[in-house]
Design a protein around this motif. Structure first.
Motif, PDB file in Angstrom:
ATOM      1  N   LEU A 170       0.824  -1.207   0.000  1.00  0.00           N
ATOM      2  CA  LEU A 170       0.000   0.000   0.000  1.00  0.00           C
ATOM      3  C   LEU A 170       0.863   1.264   0.000  1.00  0.00           C
ATOM      4  O   LEU A 170       0.565   2.234  -0.701  1.00  0.00           O
ATOM      5  N   VAL A 171       1.940   1.249   0.764  1.00  0.00           N
ATOM      6  CA  VAL A 171       2.867   2.388   0.779  1.00  0.00           C
ATOM      7  C   VAL A 171       3.445   2.623  -0.617  1.00  0.00           C
ATOM      8  O   VAL A 171       3.553   3.761  -1.086  1.00  0.00           O
ATOM      9  N   GLN A 172       3.794   1.530  -1.293  1.00  0.00           N
ATOM     10  CA  GLN A 172       4.358   1.649  -2.646  1.00  0.00           C
ATOM     11  C   GLN A 172       3.318   2.147  -3.636  1.00  0.00           C
ATOM     12  O   GLN A 172       3.621   2.959  -4.520  1.00  0.00           O
ATOM     13  N   VAL A 173       2.076   1.678  -3.507  1.00  0.00           N
ATOM     14  CA  VAL A 173       0.995   2.140  -4.377  1.00  0.00           C
ATOM     15  C   VAL A 173       0.791   3.640  -4.189  1.00  0.00           C
ATOM     16  O   VAL A 173       0.614   4.393  -5.156  1.00  0.00           O
ATOM     17  N   ALA A 174       0.833   4.092  -2.937  1.00  0.00           N
ATOM     18  CA  ALA A 174       0.652   5.512  -2.638  1.00  0.00           C
ATOM     19  C   ALA A 174       1.769   6.357  -3.230  1.00  0.00           C
ATOM     20  O   ALA A 174       1.590   7.552  -3.487  1.00  0.00           O
ATOM     21  N   GLY A 175       2.911   5.728  -3.478  1.00  0.00           N
ATOM     22  CA  GLY A 175       4.019   6.434  -4.101  1.00  0.00           C
ATOM     23  C   GLY A 175       3.892   6.520  -5.606  1.00  0.00           C
ATOM     24  O   GLY A 175       4.761   7.079  -6.284  1.00  0.00           O
ATOM     25  N   GLU A 181       7.086  -2.203 -10.825  1.00  0.00           N
ATOM     26  CA  GLU A 181       8.055  -1.461 -10.018  1.00  0.00           C
ATOM     27  C   GLU A 181       8.034  -1.925  -8.568  1.00  0.00           C
ATOM     28  O   GLU A 181       9.084  -2.074  -7.930  1.00  0.00           O
ATOM     29  N   ILE A 182       6.827  -2.180  -8.051  1.00  0.00           N
ATOM     30  CA  ILE A 182       6.704  -2.649  -6.667  1.00  0.00           C
ATOM     31  C   ILE A 182       7.329  -4.033  -6.527  1.00  0.00           C
ATOM     32  O   ILE A 182       8.019  -4.326  -5.542  1.00  0.00           O
ATOM     33  N   ALA A 183       7.095  -4.884  -7.522  1.00  0.00           N
ATOM     34  CA  ALA A 183       7.657  -6.231  -7.502  1.00  0.00           C
ATOM     35  C   ALA A 183       9.181  -6.182  -7.422  1.00  0.00           C
ATOM     36  O   ALA A 183       9.813  -6.933  -6.673  1.00  0.00           O
TER      37      ALA A 183
END
Length: 227
Positions: A170-175, A181-183
């Protein structure tokens, strides 16, 4: 699958330009045009639109109110609203995100960006506007009312339902990061990321990734940038 697009803008010339652009794509078609928010809501229901390109400032029922009506209608859960605005970051845009919009795009965006935004919104994959400053979005989302830090205690409590990994995602999505990229950042597969995102959306009652971003900031999980 053809993406059914509804155009909502009080300027006929802009609607015509958007229609030509959208209809030129083999996987899209314009199913209607509206000059105000009330007409946009009505046509969204009648024409079974998948994506609504919504101007904010329109006479009568404005785009903000129309977005809220669409996003809260149980019969329109599949519809995604993309806000088109002259100003890419302003309080109206933030209110639209909170009202249920899937994202926004500046009217000065390149044609390829607009078409990409429609496809992204239809797939529910990301918060939009490649040219927007993410730090400013975050700052507006976290402002809340004057004298408030923007956090929603109820939403903060709901984060307890998330696993540690789901919080990380969720933190990465918010970024503003994509699944790929998150993977790479978390050293997992894109499919695993997608699973975590879907579970987080289900637990938090989010329609799409844009709503996850709103929740992340309003709950205080992610803080706004100050630079």
């Amino acid at each position: 699958m053809t993406i059914r697009v509804l155009l909502a803008d009080d300027q006929a010339l802009l609607r015509s330009a958007f229609r030509v652009l959208v209809d030129s794509e083999p996987d899209m078609e314009v199913v209607g045009e509206a000059s105000d928010g009330a007409e946009a809501v009505r046509l969204t229901r009648e024409r079974q639109a998948d994506v609504v390109l919504m101007d904010i400032r329109m006479p009568g029922t404005d785009g903000l109110a129309a977005t809220r009506l669409i996003s809260t209608d149980p019969s329109l859960t599949q519809v995604r609203v993309v806000i088109l605005t002259t100003f890419e970051v302003d309080d109206y845009v933030v209110q639209a995100l909170r009202a249920g919009a899937s994202g926004f795009l500046g009217k000065g965006a390149e044609p390829e960006e607009l078409l990409s935004a429609i496809r992204i919104a239809a797939g529910g994959e990301a918060l939009l506007s490649p040219t927007a400053t993410k730090g400013l979005i975050a700052r507006f989302l976290a402002q809340g009312d004057e004298g408030d830090d923007g956090r929603d205690p109820a939403r903060s409590d709901r984060l307890n339902a998330l696993t540690g990994r789901e919080r990380e995602v969720l933190v990465q999505v918010a970024g503003g990061h994509s699944n790929d990229e998150i993977a790479e950042r978390l050293e997992v597969s894109p499919l695993t990321v997608k699973t975590h995102v879907n579970r987080a959306m289900a637990k938090l009652g989010a329609r799409d990734r844009a709503q996850l971003v709103v929740i992340a900031y309003e709950s205080g999980l992610v803080r706004p940038r100050t630079d």
